[in-house]
Design a protein around this motif. Sequence first.
Motif, PDB file in Angstrom:
ATOM      1  N   LEU A   1       0.825  -1.205   0.000  1.00 60.84           N
ATOM      2  CA  LEU A   1       0.000   0.000   0.000  1.00 60.84           C
ATOM      3  C   LEU A   1       0.860   1.257   0.000  1.00 60.84           C
ATOM      4  O   LEU A   1       0.533   2.252  -0.665  1.00 60.84           O
ATOM      5  CB  LEU A   1      -0.919  -0.002   1.221  1.00 60.84           C
ATOM      6  CG  LEU A   1      -2.060  -1.015   1.198  1.00 60.84           C
ATOM      7  CD1 LEU A   1      -2.782  -1.053   2.537  1.00 60.84           C
ATOM      8  CD2 LEU A   1      -3.054  -0.684   0.076  1.00 60.84           C
ATOM      9  N   LEU A   2       1.955   1.196   0.707  1.00 62.22           N
ATOM     10  CA  LEU A   2       2.847   2.349   0.769  1.00 62.22           C
ATOM     11  C   LEU A   2       3.444   2.645  -0.603  1.00 62.22           C
ATOM     12  O   LEU A   2       3.470   3.791  -1.061  1.00 62.22           O
ATOM     13  CB  LEU A   2       3.965   2.080   1.776  1.00 62.22           C
ATOM     14  CG  LEU A   2       5.039   3.151   1.916  1.00 62.22           C
ATOM     15  CD1 LEU A   2       4.447   4.421   2.503  1.00 62.22           C
ATOM     16  CD2 LEU A   2       6.169   2.638   2.799  1.00 62.22           C
ATOM     17  N   LEU A   3       3.917   1.615  -1.280  1.00 65.68           N
ATOM     18  CA  LEU A   3       4.555   1.822  -2.581  1.00 65.68           C
ATOM     19  C   LEU A   3       3.545   2.235  -3.646  1.00 65.68           C
ATOM     20  O   LEU A   3       3.910   2.864  -4.647  1.00 65.68           O
ATOM     21  CB  LEU A   3       5.290   0.545  -3.010  1.00 65.68           C
ATOM     22  CG  LEU A   3       6.513   0.188  -2.145  1.00 65.68           C
ATOM     23  CD1 LEU A   3       7.028  -1.202  -2.494  1.00 65.68           C
ATOM     24  CD2 LEU A   3       7.617   1.217  -2.329  1.00 65.68           C
ATOM     25  N   ALA A   4       2.282   1.883  -3.443  1.00 60.84           N
ATOM     26  CA  ALA A   4       1.240   2.250  -4.415  1.00 60.84           C
ATOM     27  C   ALA A   4       0.626   3.613  -4.117  1.00 60.84           C
ATOM     28  O   ALA A   4      -0.194   4.111  -4.888  1.00 60.84           O
ATOM     29  CB  ALA A   4       0.145   1.187  -4.421  1.00 60.84           C
ATOM     30  N   ARG A   5       1.045   4.229  -3.034  1.00 59.30           N
ATOM     31  CA  ARG A   5       0.448   5.493  -2.598  1.00 59.30           C
ATOM     32  C   ARG A   5       0.740   6.608  -3.597  1.00 59.30           C
ATOM     33  O   ARG A   5       1.872   6.802  -4.011  1.00 59.30           O
ATOM     34  CB  ARG A   5       1.013   5.858  -1.217  1.00 59.30           C
ATOM     35  CG  ARG A   5       0.514   7.143  -0.605  1.00 59.30           C
ATOM     36  CD  ARG A   5       1.137   7.298   0.788  1.00 59.30           C
ATOM     37  NE  ARG A   5       0.662   8.500   1.457  1.00 59.30           N
ATOM     38  CZ  ARG A   5       1.275   9.660   1.402  1.00 59.30           C
ATOM     39  NH1 ARG A   5       2.383   9.795   0.691  1.00 59.30           N
ATOM     40  NH2 ARG A   5       0.794  10.709   2.049  1.00 59.30           N
ATOM     41  N   GLU A   6      -0.291   7.341  -3.954  1.00 59.04           N
ATOM     42  CA  GLU A   6      -0.123   8.447  -4.880  1.00 59.04           C
ATOM     43  C   GLU A   6       0.432   9.667  -4.148  1.00 59.04           C
ATOM     44  O   GLU A   6      -0.121  10.068  -3.122  1.00 59.04           O
ATOM     45  CB  GLU A   6      -1.459   8.821  -5.543  1.00 59.04           C
ATOM     46  CG  GLU A   6      -1.913   7.827  -6.613  1.00 59.04           C
ATOM     47  CD  GLU A   6      -0.954   7.782  -7.786  1.00 59.04           C
ATOM     48  OE1 GLU A   6      -0.386   8.831  -8.129  1.00 59.04           O
ATOM     49  OE2 GLU A   6      -0.761   6.697  -8.341  1.00 59.04           O
ATOM     50  N   PRO A   7       1.507  10.269  -4.648  1.00 58.85           N
ATOM     51  CA  PRO A   7       2.029  11.463  -3.994  1.00 58.85           C
ATOM     52  C   PRO A   7       1.068  12.639  -4.155  1.00 58.85           C
ATOM     53  O   PRO A   7       0.461  12.801  -5.203  1.00 58.85           O
ATOM     54  CB  PRO A   7       3.354  11.721  -4.720  1.00 58.85           C
ATOM     55  CG  PRO A   7       3.178  11.082  -6.060  1.00 58.85           C
ATOM     56  CD  PRO A   7       2.304   9.893  -5.836  1.00 58.85           C
ATOM     57  N   ARG A   8       0.980  13.446  -3.100  1.00 53.77           N
ATOM     58  CA  ARG A   8       0.143  14.642  -3.152  1.00 53.77           C
ATOM     59  C   ARG A   8       0.889  15.822  -3.741  1.00 53.77           C
ATOM     60  O   ARG A   8       0.300  16.785  -4.203  1.00 53.77           O
ATOM     61  CB  ARG A   8      -0.372  14.967  -1.754  1.00 53.77           C
ATOM     62  CG  ARG A   8      -1.399  13.967  -1.263  1.00 53.77           C
ATOM     63  CD  ARG A   8      -1.894  14.310   0.117  1.00 53.77           C
ATOM     64  NE  ARG A   8      -0.822  14.266   1.094  1.00 53.77           N
ATOM     65  CZ  ARG A   8      -0.963  14.583   2.375  1.00 53.77           C
ATOM     66  NH1 ARG A   8      -2.143  15.014   2.809  1.00 53.77           N
ATOM     67  NH2 ARG A   8       0.047  14.523   3.208  1.00 53.77           N
ATOM     68  N   HIS A   9       2.214  15.783  -3.665  1.00 47.43           N
ATOM     69  CA  HIS A   9       3.040  16.787  -4.359  1.00 47.43           C
ATOM     70  C   HIS A   9       4.402  16.145  -4.615  1.00 47.43           C
ATOM     71  O   HIS A   9       4.625  14.994  -4.259  1.00 47.43           O
ATOM     72  CB  HIS A   9       3.166  18.071  -3.547  1.00 47.43           C
ATOM     73  CG  HIS A   9       3.654  17.882  -2.139  1.00 47.43           C
ATOM     74  ND1 HIS A   9       4.969  17.624  -1.844  1.00 47.43           N
ATOM     75  CD2 HIS A   9       2.978  17.900  -0.953  1.00 47.43           C
ATOM     76  CE1 HIS A   9       5.101  17.509  -0.538  1.00 47.43           C
ATOM     77  NE2 HIS A   9       3.920  17.678   0.024  1.00 47.43           N
ATOM     78  N   HIS A  10       5.293  16.866  -5.244  1.00 52.43           N
ATOM     79  CA  HIS A  10       6.553  16.290  -5.705  1.00 52.43           C
ATOM     80  C   HIS A  10       7.297  15.577  -4.584  1.00 52.43           C
ATOM     81  O   HIS A  10       7.614  16.146  -3.548  1.00 52.43           O
ATOM     82  CB  HIS A  10       7.446  17.408  -6.271  1.00 52.43           C
ATOM     83  CG  HIS A  10       8.766  16.905  -6.759  1.00 52.43           C
ATOM     84  ND1 HIS A  10       8.866  15.994  -7.781  1.00 52.43           N
ATOM     85  CD2 HIS A  10      10.037  17.183  -6.353  1.00 52.43           C
ATOM     86  CE1 HIS A  10      10.136  15.742  -8.012  1.00 52.43           C
ATOM     87  NE2 HIS A  10      10.874  16.451  -7.170  1.00 52.43           N
TER      88      HIS A  10
END
Length: 334
Positions: free
Chosen positions: A323-332
Amino acid sequence: MDAARRIAVLGAGSWGTALAIVLAQNGHPVALWARDAGLAARSAADRVNARYLPDCPFPEGLDITADLPAACRAAEQIWLALPTKSLAPFLETQARHWSPNALIVNAAKGFEPGTGRFISQLVADHCPAAGFAVISGPTFAHEVATGKPSAITVASADLASAEVVAATLRNARLRTYPTADVVGVELAGGLKNVLAIAAGVADGFGFGANARAALITRGLAELMRLGAALGAQASTFMGLAGVGDLVLTCTDDQSRNRRFGLKLAQGYRTEEAVAAIGQAVEGIGATAEGARLAARFGVDMPIVHAVHQVLYDGVPAREAVSLLLAREPRHHED
């Protein structure tokens, strides 16, 4: 070499023993204190700590003892190389016996359990008149003890004290770099172990070099966000105590925290993994305190949160890291 100083190193594990060896090689009279009287007696007789560094004989000027008052008597510097979970009660009972003029040097990495306080704060409580410095950096004990080239950061709010400690430890194979950023050095040293657990879990599941690099990079961003909230210098996290120690601990199997993560990926429970490693795994306690600090200062630290879920909330390691690696970044690079 700096002028000879009488030094007590408290804690005869691999790191404390390595530091004592280097300090004695540098010409300082060193008393290495072991809590285990049997270990002290055997090591004194054999002139080697066979339990932790069996191929690193003691140099002249290094004595090991289980007599704590004798080790600290007249010591100009007292180096703490004890597990952080035991430091608060240890300081409460012992620090009053030390010279008020002694310079206290913390060589451990972590926080006070249950409070998240830094070791510098504990020392200030129990040794208010003493000088304080902390060392941290990419330094495995065996490599330091055997004279492989290494570099380390020495931090003190009093830069003159940092310079003194740096000169005491420095030699042709061990470079030392003073700084005044105690908060940054302590924070980086404590939380890099949490990130090493995550890296070990990811590697244990075979997620690959790309995933490891992503964890290191995003982990560094987490450290810098929390550091900024606590007033640390950003440059500290880009130096030896930050990215240097982080890369080392996340990528090399000499790291106990990385090996602990590998064991978790193999299905070991926390207690089983610690028993298999046979030494303290500082990242376990640091995970709880890192999560506590993140919540207190309102800082988003998803990797620390994921490791906390595995160790304290019963979330399966594969699920948490996936889940951590699939997490979408909210900003750069969030």
